[in-house]
Design an enzyme around this catalytic site. Structure first.
Site, short mmCIF file in Angstrom:
data_model
loop_
_atom_site.label_atom_id
_atom_site.label_comp_id
_atom_site.label_asym_id
_atom_site.label_seq_id
_atom_site.Cartn_x
_atom_site.Cartn_y
_atom_site.Cartn_z
N ARG A 42 -38.29 25.15 -20.38
CA ARG A 42 -39.53 25.30 -21.17
C ARG A 42 -39.20 25.26 -22.66
O ARG A 42 -38.25 25.89 -23.12
CB ARG A 42 -40.19 26.68 -20.90
N HIS A 58 -41.67 29.26 -26.84
CA HIS A 58 -43.10 29.52 -27.04
C HIS A 58 -43.36 31.01 -27.07
O HIS A 58 -42.57 31.81 -26.59
CB HIS A 58 -43.93 28.87 -25.92
N HIS A 95 -46.55 33.54 -25.89
CA HIS A 95 -47.84 33.62 -25.19
C HIS A 95 -48.82 34.40 -26.06
O HIS A 95 -48.46 35.45 -26.61
CB HIS A 95 -47.68 34.36 -23.86
#
Lengths: 184, 255
Positions: free
Chosen positions: B172, B175, B177
């Site tokens: 991934r 990032h 959330h």
């Protein structure tokens, strides 16, 4: 000015340490006068439980009023905030302790507004869980009337001895009707 | 024998994503949101509705959102680097921006929640099995309320990318959330903020489930030197737009 909404993304697998908090699913304490259980299972397209979903509810008070009180993240045990959050367990079940919502306008069919998040679900889903029992109000409800008859039951909770049961089927047979509230 | 998802290669998944992107580019449509049905993200296969969402005008409770206030949030929760006795490892950063509704109005005094991996790409979650170090000084959870201008602000550590099991050697992009509420129930959103120039963008089926390039870019923060603090932290800016409201704004929303 009209802006384009930011896209949503999946809640992913690792939300519990951030979004699940003590008391989040107890909108009222057990034993509170009028307390009911609002529970159900989140199921996938194979009918298997979704053990890593997160369900949120937002509802009116029993008298139909919209609660404007803070405190959902740190409940004081006395204030009904109308909002709660519950993860599903290994059997895909979520459970809230809450009060039965009232009609926000006289004669309207009361419902609980429901949001569903899960790993594997790329954006959140919104739906309604109508309170069962008042067939006249349910029969007159504009949203239910706009849904094809065969699917209407997916939006109406069923009663059990402790309150209401509302299963959420993400896909397949009996797929829950999910709502799109965007303005055109 | 059928290949399991875990045995499929990045090349196979990338080929699927390329085909979906090319089909979208060849269509005359414009999509602004994330697809629910995006087969390259394997976990979505049985978890997306197959019927169209049912259009409905919000009514009653849907025209309101829950209220969060000072009793819900400790101001220290906005600084993820202060939650333990020592300094977490990694690049200290600030991330700030505004939460707006679809008409450009600020979403005032509303809850913003974030969660993330640490600098090594490891979550504090018992099911995260990635063999990277847990940082005893970093949990990766933050909360704040937006101010009267709709602005949120967090101090944290830049998260690392991490592997997952969508296919073999799947990673991934880094990032954070974000969980957001608006002034109406219908505006509820959870999304992910990414960092500019991440080489994993093209390989990631969750990011690529937004098939429109300009829509994807709305999830990428901008480095902002005016947010960066001298000898302290780098700075990123990211604004979030919720869907439009349906209720006529009342005085309480404007206060």
């Amino acid at each position: 000015m009209t802006l384009v909404p930011t896209p949503g993304q999946t809640v992913g697998p690792f939300f519990a340490f951030a979004l699940v908090h003590d008391g989040g699913a107890e909108l009222v304490p057990h034993g509170h006068p009028g307390a009911i259980r609002f529970t159900g299972r989140v199921l996938d397209g194979a009918g298997d439980p979704v053990p890593d979903a997160l369900v949120e509810i937002w509802q009116a008070a029993p008298d139909g009023s919209v609660v404007r009180a803070p405190g959902s993240l740190h409940r004081d045990g006395f204030t009904f905030t109308g909002w709660g959050r519950a993860p599903t367990d290994r059997s895909g079940r979520y459970t809230f302790t809450t009060l039965t919502p009232g009609a926000t306008t006289p004669g309207a069919a009361p419902y609980v507004a429901v949001t569903v998040f899960a790993r594997g679900l790329l954006d959140r889903l919104l739906t309604r869980a109508y309170v069962p029992g008042d067939d006249a109000a349910l029969g007159a409800d504009p949203l239910l009337a706009s849904v094809e008859e065969a699917r209407r039951a997916t939006l109406v909770a069923t009663a059990d001895e402790h309150g209401f049961v509302f299963d959420i089927r993400l896909q397949g047979d009996g797929e829950t009707v999910f709502l799109d509230h965007r303005r055109d | 024998m059928t290949q399991t998802h875990a045995e499929q290669t990045q090349a196979q998944v990338s080929a699927e994503m390329t085909a979906l992107t090319e089909a979208y580019d060849a269509s005359a449509t414009v999509e602004t949101q994330t697809r629910l049905d995006y087969p390259p993200y394997r976990s979505s296969l049985l978890r997306h509705p197959t019927k169209d969402l049912h259009h409905a005008d919000p009514e009653g409770i849907e025209l309101w959102s829950p209220v969060f206030g000072e009793r819900d949030i400790d101001p220290l929760e906005a600084d993820l680097t202060l939650q333990h006795d020592g300094e977490p490892i990694g690049e200290r950063m600030k991330v700030t921006g505004r939460v707006l509704d679809g008409d450009g109005r600020p979403v005032r005094h509303q809850l913003v929640e974030i969660w993330q991996a640490n600098a090594g790409g490891r979550y504090v979650h018992k099911r995260d099995q990635h063999p990277a170090a847990i940082d005893p000084h970093f949990t990766g959870v933050g909360r704040c309320l937006t101010d009267a201008d709709g602005t949120y602000s967090f101090t944290t550590i830049k998260p690392g990318p991490y592997p997952w099991r969508n296919h073999r050697n799947a990673w991934r992009p880094a990032h954070i959330h974000f969980s957001l509420f608006g002034s109406e129930f219908t505006q509820r959103m959870v999304t992910q903020m990414y960092f500019p120039g991440d080489p994993l963008f093209a390989l990631d089926p969750i990011f690529q489930a937004i098939v429109d390039r300009s829509a994807r870019e709305r999830l990428v923060a901008a480095y902002d030197h005016d947010v960066t603090e001298h000898e302290w932290a780098t700075g990123y800016r990211w604004d979030i737009v919720l869907t439009g409201t349906h209720r006529t704004p009342l005085e309480e929303d404007e206060s």
